[in-house]
Enzyme design. Structure first.
Site, PDB file in Angstrom:
ATOM      1  CG  HIS A  69       6.849   2.928  -8.404  1.00  8.24           C
ATOM      2  ND1 HIS A  69       8.040   3.593  -8.678  1.00  8.24           N
ATOM      3  CD2 HIS A  69       5.963   3.880  -8.046  1.00  8.24           C
ATOM      4  CE1 HIS A  69       7.863   4.888  -8.475  1.00  8.24           C
ATOM      5  NE2 HIS A  69       6.611   5.098  -8.107  1.00  8.24           N
ATOM      6  CG  HIS A 100       1.318   4.800  -8.713  1.00  3.61           C
ATOM      7  ND1 HIS A 100       1.445   5.356  -7.466  1.00  3.61           N
ATOM      8  CD2 HIS A 100       2.426   5.156  -9.408  1.00  3.61           C
ATOM      9  CE1 HIS A 100       2.585   6.031  -7.402  1.00  3.61           C
ATOM     10  NE2 HIS A 100       3.199   5.922  -8.569  1.00  3.61           N
ATOM     11  CB  VAL A 160      10.947   5.830  -5.499  1.00  6.47           C
ATOM     12  CG1 VAL A 160      11.867   4.638  -5.232  1.00  6.47           C
ATOM     13  CG2 VAL A 160      10.522   6.489  -4.191  1.00  6.47           C
ATOM     14  CG  ASN A 195       3.810   8.744 -12.139  1.00  3.91           C
ATOM     15  OD1 ASN A 195       2.960   9.011 -12.974  1.00  3.91           O
ATOM     16  ND2 ASN A 195       3.560   8.702 -10.850  1.00  3.91           N
ATOM     17  NE  ARG A 244      -3.696  -2.240   2.314  1.00  2.00           N
ATOM     18  CZ  ARG A 244      -4.487  -2.755   1.392  1.00  2.00           C
ATOM     19  NH1 ARG A 244      -4.747  -2.076   0.313  1.00  2.00           N
ATOM     20  NH2 ARG A 244      -5.035  -3.946   1.546  1.00  2.00           N
ATOM     21  CG  ASP A 245       1.391   5.584  -2.292  1.00  2.00           C
ATOM     22  OD1 ASP A 245       1.518   6.472  -1.423  1.00  2.00           O
ATOM     23  OD2 ASP A 245       1.922   5.656  -3.409  1.00  2.00           O
ATOM     24  CB  ILE A 246       3.062   5.766   3.088  1.00  2.00           C
ATOM     25  CG1 ILE A 246       4.012   6.633   2.277  1.00  2.00           C
ATOM     26  CG2 ILE A 246       3.672   4.424   3.452  1.00  2.00           C
ATOM     27  CD1 ILE A 246       5.240   7.069   3.064  1.00  2.00           C
TER      28      ILE A 246
END
Length: 118
Positions: A102, A104, A98, A89, A31-33
């Site tokens: 990755h 999303h 980062v 992205n 999970r994204d923070i």
């Protein structure tokens, strides 16, 4: 590419805690923070590539694994039938912060348009 470990490599290694949603031999999802939707999960390959373009050129099968894991996450999160978005992205202008590729996975609600900030 720098030899320094990325944040995601430290998460994969268990050095930094994360809310893990799914993992397999080649990918890791958590999970994204700072979620941008009710469901916001990041899917990363365990092997580091800077961005999706570099990954596609170097290892198309691993890119396919990342996309398959995104689909699996959508199923696990109960959003596969209502709809979800998968976003990569690529580099700074796109908002990549980062530099470990990755995806999303976003969903669980009606998503707005995206692009230029107002």
């Amino acid at each position: 590419m720098s030899d320094a470990e990325t944040l995601f490599e430290r998460i994969i290694a268990g050095e930094i805690p994360a809310d893990v949603v799914y993992q397999d031999e080649t990918t890791f999802a958590f999970r994204d923070i700072n979620p941008q939707a009710r469901v916001h999960v990041l899917v990363v390959p365990k092997q580091r590539y800077r961005n999706v373009a570099e990954l596609a050129a170097a290892d198309p099968q691993l890119l396919a694994d990342v996309v398959a894991t995104a689909r699996k996450v959508a199923e696990l999160e109960g959003i596969s039938t209502s709809g979800y978005r998968v976003v990569f992205n690529t580099d700074s202008d796109a908002g990549q912060t980062v530099f470990h590729v990755h995806a999303h996975v976003l969903g669980g609600e009606q998503l707005g348009l995206f692009g230029r900030h107002a």
